[in-house]
Design an enzyme around this catalytic site. Structure first.
Site, PDB file in Angstrom:
ATOM      1  N   HIS A 284       0.817  -1.221   0.000  1.00 39.25           N
ATOM      2  CA  HIS A 284       0.000   0.000   0.000  1.00 39.25           C
ATOM      3  C   HIS A 284       0.848   1.268   0.000  1.00 39.25           C
ATOM      4  O   HIS A 284       0.343   2.355  -0.270  1.00 39.25           O
ATOM      5  CB  HIS A 284      -0.984  -0.003   1.179  1.00 39.25           C
ATOM      6  CG  HIS A 284      -0.360   0.254   2.523  1.00 39.25           C
ATOM      7  ND1 HIS A 284      -0.055  -0.756   3.415  1.00 39.25           N
ATOM      8  CD2 HIS A 284      -0.004   1.396   3.145  1.00 39.25           C
ATOM      9  CE1 HIS A 284       0.449  -0.250   4.513  1.00 39.25           C
ATOM     10  NE2 HIS A 284       0.490   1.074   4.375  1.00 39.25           N
TER      11      HIS A 284
ATOM     12  N   ASP B   8       0.119  -7.632   1.254  1.00 35.82           N
ATOM     13  CA  ASP B   8       0.576  -6.250   1.446  1.00 35.82           C
ATOM     14  C   ASP B   8       2.101  -6.143   1.454  1.00 35.82           C
ATOM     15  O   ASP B   8       2.683  -5.384   2.235  1.00 35.82           O
ATOM     16  CB  ASP B   8       0.000  -5.652   2.736  1.00 35.82           C
ATOM     17  CG  ASP B   8       0.041  -4.124   2.728  1.00 35.82           C
ATOM     18  OD1 ASP B   8       0.211  -3.540   1.644  1.00 35.82           O
ATOM     19  OD2 ASP B   8      -0.098  -3.520   3.812  1.00 35.82           O
TER      20      ASP B   8
ATOM     21  N   SER C  16       4.825   2.283   7.930  1.00 36.70           N
ATOM     22  CA  SER C  16       4.461   1.166   7.058  1.00 36.70           C
ATOM     23  C   SER C  16       5.629   0.752   6.173  1.00 36.70           C
ATOM     24  O   SER C  16       6.219   1.582   5.477  1.00 36.70           O
ATOM     25  CB  SER C  16       3.268   1.544   6.183  1.00 36.70           C
ATOM     26  OG  SER C  16       2.110   1.704   6.944  1.00 36.70           O
TER      27      SER C  16
END
Length: 414
Positions: free
Chosen positions: A149, A179, A256
């Site tokens: 993402h 992911d 992230s």
């Protein structure tokens, strides 16, 4: 002859001549005495100065040759120094389409055209969107693991190292199911991380996160592993097929794709998610999953996920009782543990194998399963085209069924 007396404090005329030599003899004595004293003082001062110089010289020599004092580093600071150079900042840009606030027919209406005249307002339909995440270098030639993402839909990716060098990044591959993505930069002799193991983790062990939360580069946070095996449903990302590591090391937007590390500085997970509104809860993808997916992305550019095609529930005593007492239920459950198949996807490997709604899965390839997550993990351990032997309970009878895994359907665009 009369004797002349002198008054006290006045020299007599007869003594005046004799007083002069005495005065002369006193002056040389005073000068020599002061010279002697001055010489002694100078010698003492010289001795003190020489001693100070010797001591000072010895001190300077000690300072220049002694080992520098050790920094007061704990194991977290040591890990940050060792791993920090291999953690990168990833800036991405993408073009997104903004929905029109009014239908196109709105300005075609004569009333509104008369109202606005020829100066119909121009409303941009596209805009540039920017995002920031983290990543870590796994090879000296610039292969980087991050979250899918972070780079999803990007047409420009910029990678910045801790030493401030900046490179254009190329997305080698991206897997939205787990992911995980791999980015490549054109560089050599880069610092790399050391990969560890998450399979041996226990709750309560140390966890260290390094990344760029909220644009604050090279931020280090620490905590513990607070839980293991969190399902995607539990952390509110049901479209992912990952069993997550839970940590209380602070993770924020921008973390992230960054590494979650153990006390030895080895990567045990990829920081990926937080639950909005929660405090002290962060989640990471186990490094074994990330490494397996990254290897496929590097070698093939895509990932094939093994797939059965069932929707399932963990069997509980309450669920068993409710289904058995429901007069409209056609399901009879006689076991207390297992995984209940709620639905079989049409055209799926499960349907071709003969699995049915209401079956309870008891084991896969000889390993007992009692939760839906365990079934998913057992399937994920295989490859597409592998044969799974399932032991099931159906209407009070046990039987074995063989199922050949298929490839997980790619998510539909939209």
């Amino acid at each position: 002859m009369k004797r002349r007396t002198s008054m006290p404090g006045q020299p007599s005329p007869g003594s005046e001549a004799s007083a002069q030599p005495a005065q002369s003899s006193f002056q040389p004595f005073a000068i020599s005495t002061w010279k002697s004293l001055l010489s002694s003082v100078l010698l003492v001062l010289l001795g003190i100065g020489l001693g100070a110089a010797l001591v000072g010289g010895k001190g300077v020599s000690a300072q220049t040759t002694a080992t520098p004092p050790q920094l007061n580093l704990n194991f977290i600071a040591d890990v940050a120094q060792k791993v920090g150079p291999a953690v990168v900042r990833i800036d991405s840009e993408r073009t997104v389409s903004a929905p029109a606030p009014f239908p196109e027919e709105f300005f075609s209406d004569p009333f509104f055209r008369d109202f606005f005249g020829q100066a119909i307002p121009s409303i941009p339909r596209q805009r540039r969107q920017q995002g920031t995440g983290s990543g870590f270098i796994i090879s000296p030639d610039g292969q980087i693991i991050t979250n899918a993402h972070v780079v999803e839909g990007s047409d420009k990716v910029t990678v910045t190292l801790k030493d401030t060098r900046s490179f254009d990044g190329q997305v080698i591959g991206s897997d939205p199911v787990t992911d995980i993505a791999v980015v490549k930069i054109n560089a050599q002799n880069l610092p790399t991380v050391k990969l560890g193991r998450s399979e041996t983790l226990e709750p309560g062990q140390w966890a260290i996160a390094i990344g760029n939360p909220l644009g604050l580069d090279n931020t280090v946070t620490a905590g513990i592993i607070s839980a293991l095996g969190r399902s995607s449903g539990e952390i509110r990302v049901p479209d992912k097929r990952v069993s997550f590591i839970q940590t209380d090391a602070a993770i924020n937007p921008g973390n992230s794709g960054g590494p979650l590390l153990n006390a030895q500085g080895e990567v045990i997970g990829v920081n990926t998610a937080i639950i909005q509104g929660a405090q002290g809860l962060g989640f990471a993808i186990p490094i074994e999953t990330a490494q397996r997916v990254a290897n496929q992305l590097i070698t093939r550019g895509k990932v094939d996920h093994p797939y059965l095609g069932i929707r399932m529930l963990t069997l509980t005593p309450e669920l068993k009782e409710r289904l058995n007492q429901d007069p409209n239920s056609r399901i009879l459950i006689t076991v207390d543990q297992g995984v209940l198949i709620g639905e079989v996807i049409q055209g799926s490997p499960a349907e071709r194998a003969g699995l049915r709604s209401g079956d309870v899965i008891l084991s896969i390839n000889g390993r007992a399963v009692t939760t839906a997550d365990q079934v998913q993990q057992e399937v994920e351990r295989t490859e597409v085209g592998s044969t799974l032997e399932l032991e099931i309970e159906r209407a009070g009878r046990r039987q074995k069924i063989r199922a050949v895994t298929g490839s997980f359907p790619a998510p539909s665009g939209g």
